[in-house]
Design a protein around this motif. Structure first.
Motif, mmCIF file in Angstrom:
data_model
loop_
_atom_site.group_PDB
_atom_site.id
_atom_site.type_symbol
_atom_site.label_atom_id
_atom_site.label_comp_id
_atom_site.label_asym_id
_atom_site.label_seq_id
_atom_site.Cartn_x
_atom_site.Cartn_y
_atom_site.Cartn_z
ATOM 1 N N GLY B 89 3.377 4.651 -3.296
ATOM 2 C CA GLY B 89 4.387 3.978 -4.118
ATOM 3 C C GLY B 89 4.832 2.661 -3.503
ATOM 4 O O GLY B 89 4.828 1.619 -4.165
ATOM 5 N N LEU B 90 5.180 2.709 -2.224
ATOM 6 C CA LEU B 90 5.660 1.494 -1.563
ATOM 7 C C LEU B 90 4.551 0.443 -1.474
ATOM 8 O O LEU B 90 4.795 -0.743 -1.679
ATOM 9 C CB LEU B 90 6.164 1.809 -0.156
ATOM 10 C CG LEU B 90 7.498 2.535 -0.060
ATOM 11 C CD1 LEU B 90 8.014 2.503 1.369
ATOM 12 C CD2 LEU B 90 8.510 1.887 -0.976
ATOM 13 N N VAL B 92 1.969 0.021 -3.444
ATOM 14 C CA VAL B 92 1.736 -0.568 -4.768
ATOM 15 C C VAL B 92 2.872 -1.526 -5.131
ATOM 16 O O VAL B 92 2.659 -2.627 -5.636
ATOM 17 C CB VAL B 92 1.581 0.549 -5.821
ATOM 18 C CG1 VAL B 92 1.646 -0.029 -7.226
ATOM 19 C CG2 VAL B 92 0.261 1.283 -5.622
ATOM 20 N N LEU B 93 4.092 -1.097 -4.815
ATOM 21 C CA LEU B 93 5.260 -1.922 -5.109
ATOM 22 C C LEU B 93 5.193 -3.266 -4.384
ATOM 23 O O LEU B 93 5.594 -4.300 -4.915
ATOM 24 C CB LEU B 93 6.524 -1.160 -4.681
ATOM 25 C CG LEU B 93 7.852 -1.713 -5.115
ATOM 26 C CD1 LEU B 93 8.002 -1.597 -6.618
ATOM 27 C CD2 LEU B 93 8.987 -0.962 -4.418
ATOM 28 N N ALA B 94 4.674 -3.236 -3.152
ATOM 29 C CA ALA B 94 4.660 -4.456 -2.337
ATOM 30 C C ALA B 94 3.359 -5.229 -2.494
ATOM 31 O O ALA B 94 3.129 -6.215 -1.810
ATOM 32 C CB ALA B 94 4.893 -4.108 -0.870
ATOM 33 N N ASP B 95 2.485 -4.781 -3.393
ATOM 34 C CA ASP B 95 1.190 -5.437 -3.562
ATOM 35 C C ASP B 95 1.250 -6.527 -4.624
ATOM 36 O O ASP B 95 0.448 -6.576 -5.536
ATOM 37 C CB ASP B 95 0.122 -4.387 -3.938
ATOM 38 C CG ASP B 95 -1.285 -4.973 -3.888
ATOM 39 O OD1 ASP B 95 -1.553 -5.744 -2.954
ATOM 40 O OD2 ASP B 95 -2.097 -4.662 -4.764
ATOM 41 N N LYS B 96 2.249 -7.366 -4.533
ATOM 42 C CA LYS B 96 2.396 -8.466 -5.492
ATOM 43 C C LYS B 96 2.572 -9.749 -4.713
ATOM 44 O O LYS B 96 3.222 -9.754 -3.671
ATOM 45 C CB LYS B 96 3.674 -8.259 -6.319
ATOM 46 C CG LYS B 96 3.483 -7.361 -7.516
ATOM 47 C CD LYS B 96 2.976 -8.141 -8.705
ATOM 48 C CE LYS B 96 2.992 -7.248 -9.930
ATOM 49 N NZ LYS B 96 1.764 -7.305 -10.691
ATOM 50 N N PHE B 104 9.283 -7.812 3.142
ATOM 51 C CA PHE B 104 9.359 -6.413 2.714
ATOM 52 C C PHE B 104 8.240 -5.586 3.346
ATOM 53 O O PHE B 104 8.444 -4.443 3.727
ATOM 54 C CB PHE B 104 9.319 -6.311 1.187
ATOM 55 C CG PHE B 104 10.560 -6.835 0.546
ATOM 56 C CD1 PHE B 104 11.752 -6.125 0.617
ATOM 57 C CD2 PHE B 104 10.561 -8.059 -0.113
ATOM 58 C CE1 PHE B 104 12.914 -6.616 0.051
ATOM 59 C CE2 PHE B 104 11.714 -8.560 -0.679
ATOM 60 C CZ PHE B 104 12.893 -7.839 -0.609
ATOM 61 N N VAL B 107 9.266 -4.734 6.787
ATOM 62 C CA VAL B 107 10.285 -3.678 6.789
ATOM 63 C C VAL B 107 9.652 -2.312 6.532
ATOM 64 O O VAL B 107 9.924 -1.340 7.240
ATOM 65 C CB VAL B 107 11.370 -3.973 5.722
ATOM 66 C CG1 VAL B 107 12.268 -2.757 5.521
ATOM 67 C CG2 VAL B 107 12.186 -5.176 6.121
ATOM 68 N N PHE B 108 8.775 -2.244 5.542
ATOM 69 C CA PHE B 108 8.173 -0.951 5.211
ATOM 70 C C PHE B 108 7.255 -0.449 6.325
ATOM 71 O O PHE B 108 7.026 0.743 6.458
ATOM 72 C CB PHE B 108 7.384 -1.029 3.891
ATOM 73 C CG PHE B 108 8.238 -1.356 2.690
ATOM 74 C CD1 PHE B 108 9.614 -1.143 2.716
ATOM 75 C CD2 PHE B 108 7.679 -1.889 1.539
ATOM 76 C CE1 PHE B 108 10.418 -1.451 1.623
ATOM 77 C CE2 PHE B 108 8.471 -2.200 0.435
ATOM 78 C CZ PHE B 108 9.835 -1.982 0.482
ATOM 79 N N LEU B 170 6.124 6.916 7.725
ATOM 80 C CA LEU B 170 6.048 6.030 6.568
ATOM 81 C C LEU B 170 5.365 4.705 6.883
ATOM 82 O O LEU B 170 4.529 4.224 6.107
ATOM 83 C CB LEU B 170 7.465 5.791 6.028
ATOM 84 C CG LEU B 170 7.539 5.060 4.695
ATOM 85 C CD1 LEU B 170 6.853 5.870 3.617
ATOM 86 C CD2 LEU B 170 8.990 4.808 4.304
ATOM 87 N N ILE B 175 0.968 0.987 5.955
ATOM 88 C CA ILE B 175 0.010 -0.007 6.460
ATOM 89 C C ILE B 175 -1.406 0.339 6.026
ATOM 90 O O ILE B 175 -2.152 -0.505 5.520
ATOM 91 C CB ILE B 175 0.088 -0.103 8.001
ATOM 92 C CG1 ILE B 175 1.409 -0.732 8.421
ATOM 93 C CG2 ILE B 175 -1.077 -0.930 8.545
ATOM 94 C CD1 ILE B 175 1.643 -0.739 9.907
ATOM 95 N N VAL B 176 -1.775 1.613 6.188
ATOM 96 C CA VAL B 176 -3.149 2.020 5.871
ATOM 97 C C VAL B 176 -3.426 1.846 4.376
ATOM 98 O O VAL B 176 -4.477 1.332 3.978
ATOM 99 C CB VAL B 176 -3.385 3.473 6.324
ATOM 100 C CG1 VAL B 176 -4.711 3.978 5.821
ATOM 101 C CG2 VAL B 176 -3.333 3.562 7.840
ATOM 102 N N LEU B 181 -5.517 -1.140 -0.503
ATOM 103 C CA LEU B 181 -5.237 -1.806 -1.784
ATOM 104 C C LEU B 181 -5.829 -3.205 -1.801
ATOM 105 O O LEU B 181 -6.374 -3.661 -2.806
ATOM 106 C CB LEU B 181 -3.728 -1.921 -1.998
ATOM 107 C CG LEU B 181 -2.986 -0.764 -2.641
ATOM 108 C CD1 LEU B 181 -1.520 -1.135 -2.800
ATOM 109 C CD2 LEU B 181 -3.586 -0.429 -3.985
#
Lengths: 282, 298
Positions: B89-90, B92-96, B104, B107-108, B170, B175-176, B181
Motif C-alpha cells: 500500500g505505502l 504504491v501510494l509513494a510511486d508517483k 515521504f 520517512v516510510f 515496515l 524499500i523492497v 515497482l
C-alpha cells in the motif's frame, strides 16, 4: 486511491490534495513512535511521571540523556559494537572476495557441487547454530571475548554469492588477456576484479555492518560481563522497575539509534541496492 | 582437463577461509545439534544417555513446544499479511512523481534504521501504562491501554508484540517493494490505460502480478522473522504475561531467561532442530504454493 499506480496520468486538483493529505497522515503515523521517544528522552524523570501524555518539547532537558549515557556506560557499549561490526565487515569483504573469485574465475574439480554446498548453508538459521556454537566458543575459552563476537561471523554465503554474481559479468577474455601479460590471480583480483564490484561491495559492507551491529541472540548467548557487552544487549540494563527511571531507557534507545540513522542517511543508495539484491530472481 | 587440476591449489587457498568459518560455525553446529537432540538427560542435565530419534517426536508433541509453535504461528499470521499489505500500500501510494515524494519515501523507509532491540524498547516505553505516551493519551478510548496495559493483558500482549514488529519491518518491506515497482515496465501501464483499464484494474492486473516474485520473497522473509522472534519477546514481555504466556515464541522457549530447557542440552538441541525444520517446511510450502501463481516476467 492506492490503486492508480503508473505515472501515465498526472494528478490534478482535489486528487492531488487528497494524495498529499494521505501521505502526510501516514508519514505522521510512521514517525510518531520515533518522535514520541525523542520527546520522552528530553523530559526530566519527574516530568515524565507528572506529564506522561505530553509530547511537545516543553521543559526539555539533556539531563536524562546524560544520565543514561553515564549509568548505562553507553560510550563503552557503542565502542564495543563499533569495533566488532567494523572487524566483521572487513573480514566478510575479504573472505567473500576470495571465495567469489575462486567460484567465478577459477576452474577446479567439483566446483558446481561445492558451490551448492556453500549455498545450502544459507538455510541454517542462527537460532539453530547458537546451541552448539555457544559450546564451541566456550571450549576455545572465548566466552566474554571479542573473538567470540567476531570470528563466527567472518564469512557469509550471502556475501560470496553477491560478489560472485558481479564477477560472472566480467568477460573471460579480460582475465585471459591479463594472464597472457603475466598478471597473477591475486593481482587480477586486487587491481581489476575488486574495483569492478565496488558498488556491490559497498552494499555488502553496509549490510554486514548493520547485521552485526543489530545482532541480539548471539551476543546475549556468550557475553555476560560489562567489558564486552554490545549496545543491543546492553540497553536492557537501563530497564529497571522504577518509574522515574523509565525515560532512561528511552534516552538510551535514542542514543543507540542515532548512529545507525546517521549511517543509513549517508548510505541510502547502498542500502536499497543490498536489500533488493536478495529479491531479484535467480 | 589439465587446467582444471592446475588451479585447484589456488582455489583451495581462496575458499579455505570461508569454508573453515562456515564449516565450523554453520555446518558443524547443524550436524552436532541433530546428534545432541538424541540425548536424554537427568534433572541435573549432566548425565545423559542416547534417547534415539524418539526424543524429537516427544519434544514436538510436548505441550510446551505445541504452545510455543501455536503462539509463533499466531504472531506470523498477524505480522506477515498486515506487513505485506502495508508495504504494498505505502509503496504504491509513494510511486508517483509528485513534488516532495523523496521526503515521504525516506520517512516510510526510516524504520529500517531501528534494530529489533531498539524498536522493541521504543514500543515498550510507548505502551508502558504509567509513563507511556499512548496509554496516557488514549486511555479514554481504549481503557485497556492503561489498565492493565496492552503488554500485560493476555488478550492483547501478542498483538502488541506484532505491532512493534510490523512497525520495525515496515521500512524493509517498503524499500523492497518500491524497488520492484520501479522495475515494472511503464509500457504495461500505458497499454492497460489505452485498453481502458481503470486504476483498480491496472493495480490488480498489472501491478500485483508483476510484484509476485517480490511479494513471495518478502513473505518468506517476514515469516522467517516471525519464527525467529527472540529479542522482541525478551524485551517486551519476557514471554508473559503468566500463566498463559501468550507471547512465548519458539526461539524464546529455547533461549529465554527462564527457559525450561536452558540447562538440558538434549531437549534444547532437539527443539532448535525442530525450529529449523519448521522454517524449512514453511519456506518450501510458500515457494510451492505461491510459485504457481507467481509471474516471473520474461
Amino acid at each position: 486511491m492506492a490503486a492508480d499506480t503508473g505515472a501515465t496520468e498526472r494528478l490534478h486538483g482535489a486528487r492531488k490534495v487528497g494524495r498529499y493529505a494521505l501521505l502526510i497522515f501516514i508519514a505522521f503515523l510512521v514517525l510518531f513512535p520515533i518522535y514520541a521517544t525523542l520527546m520522552q528522552a528530553l523530559k526530566s524523570g519527574p516530568d515524565a511521571i507528572k506529564n506522561p501524555q505530553s509530547i511537545l518539547p516543553i521543559n526539555f532537558t539533556l539531563d536524562t540523556l546524560r544520565a543514561a549515557w553515564r549509568i548505562g556506560d553507553l560510550g563503552r557499549l557503542l565502542l564495543n559494537s563499533l569495533f566488532v561490526a567494523v572487524l566483521v565487515t572487513i573480514g566478510v569483504i575479504i573472505t567473500s572476495l576470495l571465495a567469489a573469485y575462486a567460484f567465478a574465475f577459477l576452474d577446479f574439480p567439483g566446483k558446481g557441487p561445492i558451490f551448492v554446498c556453500f549455498l545450502a548453508t544459507l538455510l541454517v538459521p542462527v537460532e539453530l547454530t547458537v546451541v552448539v556454537n555457544q559450546r564451541t566458543v566456550d571450549s576455545f575459552g572465548w566466552i566474554n571475548s571479542y573473538q567470540g563476537l567476531i570470528v563466527p561471523l567472518l564469512a557469509t554465503t550471502f556475501g560470496i554469492f553477491l560478489v560472485r554474481q558481479v564477477f560472472l559479468t566480467v568477460p573471460k577474455e579480460l582475465r585471459e588477456a591479463a594472464a597472457l601479460d603475466g598478471v597473477g590471480h591475486f593481482r587480477f583480483l586486487l587491481e581489476v576484479a575488486t574495483p569492478l564490484c565496488r558498488p556491490t561491495l559497498g552494499a555488502l559492507a553496509l549490510f554486514t555492518f548493520l547485521g552485526t551491529w543489530n545482532q541480539y541472540l548471539w551476543p546475549s548467548a556468550i557475553i555476560t560481563d560489562d567489558a564486552h557487552r554490545t549496545i543491543q544487549i546492553g540497553l536492557e540494563r537501563l530497564k529497571t522497575g522504577d518509574f522515574d527511571k523509565f525515560n532512561l531507557v528511552t534516552a538510551g534507545t535514542v542514543i543507540a539509534a542515532l548512529p545507525i540513522f546517521a549511517v543509513l542517511i549517508a548510505f541510502q543508495r547502498q542500502l536499497v541496492r543490498g536489500l533488493t539484491a536478495g529479491a531479484v530472481k535467480g | 582437463m589439465k587446467k582444471k587440476w592446475r588451479e585447484l591449489p589456488i582455489a583451495v587457498g581462496m575458499l579455505a577461509p570461508s569454508a573453515v568459518i562456515l564449516g565450523l560455525f554453520v555446518v558443524y553446529p547443524l550436524v552436532r545439534a541433530i546428534q545432541l537432540g538424541h540425548l536424554r538427560c537427568d534433572a541435573t542435565g549432566k548425565r545423559c544417555r542416547d534417547g534415539g530419534w524418539g526424543q524429537y517426536i516427544d519434544v514436538f508433541r510436548s505441550n510446551e513446544f505445541q504452545h510455543a509453535l501455536a503462539n509463533t504461528a499466531r504472531l506470523a499470521l498477524m505480522t506477515v499479511p498486515i506487513g505485506l499489505a502495508l508495504g504494498v500500500g505505502l509503496a504504491v501510494l509513494a510511486d508517483k512523481q509528485i513534488r516532495g515524494i523523496g521526503f515521504f519515501r525516506t520517512v516510510f523507509s526510516s524504520t529500517v534504521a531501528t534494530s529489533v532491540a531498539v524498536a522493541s524498547l521504543i514500543w515498550f516505553v510507548l505502551l508502558q501504562p504509567e509513563i507511556g505516551v499512548l496509554p496516557n493519551l488514549f486511555h479514554g478510548i481504549i481503557p485497556s491501554l492503561k489498565q492493565p496495559g496492552l503488554l500485560r493483558d493476555p488478550a492483547t500482549a501478542l498483538p502488541a508484540v506484532a505491532l512493534s514488529s510490523i512497525w520495525a519491518s515496515l521500512g524493509f518491506t517498503f524499500i523492497v517493494i518500491t524497488a520492484a515497482l520501479q522495475g515494472i515496465p511503464r509500457e504495461l501501464y500505458e497499454s492497460a490505460y489505452v485498453d481502458g483499464a481503470g486504476g483498480w484494474m491496472r493495480f490488480s492486473n498489472v501491478t500485483l502480478p508483476m510484484l509476485g516474485p517480490t511479494i513471495l520473497f518478502t513473505s518468506v522473509v517476514l515469516t522467517t522473522r516471525a519464527f525467529q522472534s527472540y529479542a522482541e519477546v525478551a524485551l517486551l514481555t519476557g514471554g508473559g504475561p503468566d500463566p498463559q504466556r501468550p507471547t512465548q515464541t519458539l526461539p524464546y522457549l529455547i533461549y529465554g531467561q527462564n527457559s525450561l530447557v536452558k540447562n538440558d542440552i538434549g531437549l534444547k538441541s532437539a527443539a532448535a532442530v525442530l525450529l529449523f525444520f519448521v522454517l524449512l517446511v514453511l519456506a518450501f510450502v510458500q515457494f510451492r504454493g505461491l510459485d504457481k501463481r507467481v509471474h516471473y516476467g520474461s
